[in-house]
Design a protein around this motif. Structure first.
Motif, PDB file in Angstrom:
ATOM      1  N   LEU A   1       0.829  -1.193   0.000  1.00  0.00           N
ATOM      2  CA  LEU A   1       0.000   0.000   0.000  1.00  0.00           C
ATOM      3  C   LEU A   1       0.867   1.249   0.000  1.00  0.00           C
ATOM      4  N   LYS A   2       0.356   2.282  -0.648  1.00  0.00           N
ATOM      5  CA  LYS A   2       1.092   3.545  -0.764  1.00  0.00           C
ATOM      6  C   LYS A   2       1.184   4.263   0.578  1.00  0.00           C
ATOM      7  N   SER A   3       0.136   4.149   1.384  1.00  0.00           N
ATOM      8  CA  SER A   3       0.052   4.913   2.628  1.00  0.00           C
ATOM      9  C   SER A   3      -0.674   4.096   3.690  1.00  0.00           C
ATOM     10  N   LYS A   4      -0.320   4.334   4.953  1.00  0.00           N
ATOM     11  CA  LYS A   4      -1.016   3.659   6.056  1.00  0.00           C
ATOM     12  C   LYS A   4      -2.454   4.141   6.181  1.00  0.00           C
ATOM     13  N   ASN A   5      -2.758   5.268   5.561  1.00  0.00           N
ATOM     14  CA  ASN A   5      -4.117   5.808   5.593  1.00  0.00           C
ATOM     15  C   ASN A   5      -4.976   5.302   4.437  1.00  0.00           C
ATOM     16  N   HIS A   6      -4.412   4.435   3.611  1.00  0.00           N
ATOM     17  CA  HIS A   6      -5.130   3.901   2.457  1.00  0.00           C
ATOM     18  C   HIS A   6      -5.696   2.518   2.754  1.00  0.00           C
ATOM     19  N   GLY A   7      -6.685   2.159   1.948  1.00  0.00           N
ATOM     20  CA  GLY A   7      -7.177   0.790   1.888  1.00  0.00           C
ATOM     21  C   GLY A   7      -7.240   0.375   0.435  1.00  0.00           C
ATOM     22  N   VAL A   8      -7.349  -0.930   0.197  1.00  0.00           N
ATOM     23  CA  VAL A   8      -7.424  -1.453  -1.168  1.00  0.00           C
ATOM     24  C   VAL A   8      -8.663  -2.331  -1.293  1.00  0.00           C
ATOM     25  N   TYR A   9      -9.467  -2.024  -2.293  1.00  0.00           N
ATOM     26  CA  TYR A   9     -10.608  -2.879  -2.612  1.00  0.00           C
ATOM     27  C   TYR A   9     -10.178  -3.762  -3.778  1.00  0.00           C
ATOM     28  N   VAL A  10     -10.162  -5.071  -3.536  1.00  0.00           N
ATOM     29  CA  VAL A  10      -9.662  -6.032  -4.520  1.00  0.00           C
ATOM     30  C   VAL A  10     -10.842  -6.804  -5.108  1.00  0.00           C
ATOM     31  N   MET A  11     -11.052  -6.644  -6.408  1.00  0.00           N
ATOM     32  CA  MET A  11     -12.079  -7.403  -7.123  1.00  0.00           C
ATOM     33  C   MET A  11     -11.406  -8.543  -7.875  1.00  0.00           C
ATOM     34  N   ASN A  12     -11.828  -9.768  -7.588  1.00  0.00           N
ATOM     35  CA  ASN A  12     -11.306 -10.917  -8.302  1.00  0.00           C
ATOM     36  C   ASN A  12     -12.103 -11.071  -9.601  1.00  0.00           C
ATOM     37  N   ILE A  13     -11.526 -10.618 -10.697  1.00  0.00           N
ATOM     38  CA  ILE A  13     -12.239 -10.624 -11.982  1.00  0.00           C
ATOM     39  C   ILE A  13     -12.581 -12.046 -12.393  1.00  0.00           C
ATOM     40  N   HIS A  14     -11.606 -12.922 -12.289  1.00  0.00           N
ATOM     41  CA  HIS A  14     -11.888 -14.343 -12.510  1.00  0.00           C
ATOM     42  C   HIS A  14     -10.779 -15.178 -11.880  1.00  0.00           C
ATOM     43  N   GLY A  15     -11.116 -16.418 -11.564  1.00  0.00           N
ATOM     44  CA  GLY A  15     -10.156 -17.318 -10.964  1.00  0.00           C
ATOM     45  C   GLY A  15     -10.501 -17.615  -9.516  1.00  0.00           C
ATOM     46  N   ASN A  16      -9.478 -17.986  -8.758  1.00  0.00           N
ATOM     47  CA  ASN A  16      -9.650 -18.392  -7.372  1.00  0.00           C
ATOM     48  C   ASN A  16      -8.357 -18.046  -6.641  1.00  0.00           C
ATOM     49  N   VAL A  17      -8.443 -17.137  -5.679  1.00  0.00           N
ATOM     50  CA  VAL A  17      -7.239 -16.683  -4.982  1.00  0.00           C
ATOM     51  C   VAL A  17      -7.441 -16.747  -3.469  1.00  0.00           C
ATOM     52  N   LEU A  18      -6.324 -16.731  -2.764  1.00  0.00           N
ATOM     53  CA  LEU A  18      -6.317 -16.727  -1.305  1.00  0.00           C
ATOM     54  C   LEU A  18      -5.672 -15.432  -0.831  1.00  0.00           C
ATOM     55  N   ILE A  19      -6.426 -14.646  -0.031  1.00  0.00           N
ATOM     56  CA  ILE A  19      -5.914 -13.405   0.550  1.00  0.00           C
ATOM     57  C   ILE A  19      -6.235 -13.419   2.044  1.00  0.00           C
ATOM     58  N   ASN A  20      -5.212 -13.337   2.882  1.00  0.00           N
ATOM     59  CA  ASN A  20      -5.394 -13.322   4.335  1.00  0.00           C
ATOM     60  C   ASN A  20      -6.254 -14.511   4.796  1.00  0.00           C
ATOM     61  N   ASN A  21      -5.965 -15.672   4.242  1.00  0.00           N
ATOM     62  CA  ASN A  21      -6.676 -16.914   4.554  1.00  0.00           C
ATOM     63  C   ASN A  21      -8.141 -16.897   4.137  1.00  0.00           C
ATOM     64  N   GLN A  22      -8.503 -15.941   3.284  1.00  0.00           N
ATOM     65  CA  GLN A  22      -9.859 -15.874   2.754  1.00  0.00           C
ATOM     66  C   GLN A  22      -9.816 -16.277   1.282  1.00  0.00           C
ATOM     67  N   THR A  23     -10.717 -17.170   0.893  1.00  0.00           N
ATOM     68  CA  THR A  23     -10.784 -17.604  -0.500  1.00  0.00           C
ATOM     69  C   THR A  23     -11.730 -16.698  -1.280  1.00  0.00           C
ATOM     70  N   LEU A  24     -11.239 -16.165  -2.394  1.00  0.00           N
ATOM     71  CA  LEU A  24     -12.038 -15.341  -3.283  1.00  0.00           C
ATOM     72  C   LEU A  24     -12.227 -16.076  -4.602  1.00  0.00           C
ATOM     73  N   GLU A  25     -13.485 -16.323  -4.947  1.00  0.00           N
ATOM     74  CA  GLU A  25     -13.804 -16.905  -6.236  1.00  0.00           C
ATOM     75  C   GLU A  25     -14.152 -15.783  -7.208  1.00  0.00           C
TER      76      GLU A  25
END
Length: 240
Positions: free
Chosen positions: A184-208
């Motif tokens: 992340l660019k800054s500690k004051n930022h957040g990131v919204y991650v959209m999984n367009i397609h596939g299957n990923v693991l982020i912070n032990n969370q599965t995103l389909e």
């Protein structure tokens, strides 16, 4: 690290016949008080538009609008010009609505559906002069590496489109089992991650496919793809 999961099946949905619209955040007739915005990110719509159909002329003001076609042909016209502009997959369009703009968006194909993401971000400056831009991005430049699409107009980053907000929009296409770390660019930022397609693991969370996760209060996080996957990152200030 703070996270919030938005499953694809829990998004707002509207079927207008000519338009199939999925809303990550409250929009039009869909209202969820727990999904109004993520920091400066106000709208992420996942739209499918029927051939030859679209949005008639309508106004916007004081909003940064980013459109990312995924499939098909988008045509755009606004009162800053008088011609239809074509925007294709692997191109990105930005519009700073500022003091006010009128525009139309249609599916420019006679037989193919148009699939796109439309993103609205609150600006950090009010009543700016409206502006429009678009750019084509090479798909090879996001193969297992981050491709930056949009940054702040106040930044000197070359090759990206510019908006009036300290935000970063980027994409990556990951091969299965090729791990990636997002900084992340800054500690004051957040990131919204959209999984367009596939299957990923982020912070032990599965995103389909089309699942999303909002990540904040961290400097870095890891992504492990379980399949070949494509991701969209929208990094924004959490307070603005």
């Amino acid at each position: 690290m703070k996270t919030i999961i938005h499953k694809a099946t829990e998004r707002g949905f509207a079927n207008h016949g000519w338009l199939q619209a999925n809303h990550s955040f409250s929009f039009a007739s869909y209202h969820n008080p727990e999904k109004v915005h993520f920091g400066a990110l106000r709208v992420l719509n996942d739209d499918i538009v029927a051939p030859k159909m679209g949005f008639g002329t309508h106004p916007h003001d004081n909003m940064e609008i980013i459109t990312i076609p995924l499939k098909g042909v988008l045509k755009h016209k606004d009162n800053m010009g008088d011609t239809w502009i074509t925007v294709l997959p692997n191109e990105v369009q930005i519009m700073s609505a500022g003091t006010g703009v009128q525009h139309s968006e249609i599916n420019g194909s006679n037989d193919e559906h148009l699939s796109l993401f439309q993103i609205w971000i609150f600006p950090d400056k009010q009543n700016v002069t409206p502006r429009y831009d678009q750019k084509k991005f090479d798909v090879n430049d996001r193969k297992n590496k981050l491709q930056t699409l949009v940054t702040s107009i106040d930044e000197s980053h070359e090759g990206s489109l510019k908006i009036h907000q300290n935000a970063i929009i980027s994409r990556i296409d990951l091969d299965k089992d090729v791990a990636f770390e997002y900084n992340l660019k800054s500690k004051n930022h957040g990131v919204y991650v959209m999984n367009i397609h596939g299957n990923v693991l982020i912070n032990n969370q599965t995103l389909e496919t089309r699942d999303a996760i909002g990540v904040s209060e961290t400097a870095i996080f890891s992504i492990t793809p379980q399949d070949n996957s494509s991701l969209l990152f929208i990094e924004v200030p959490m307070e603005f």
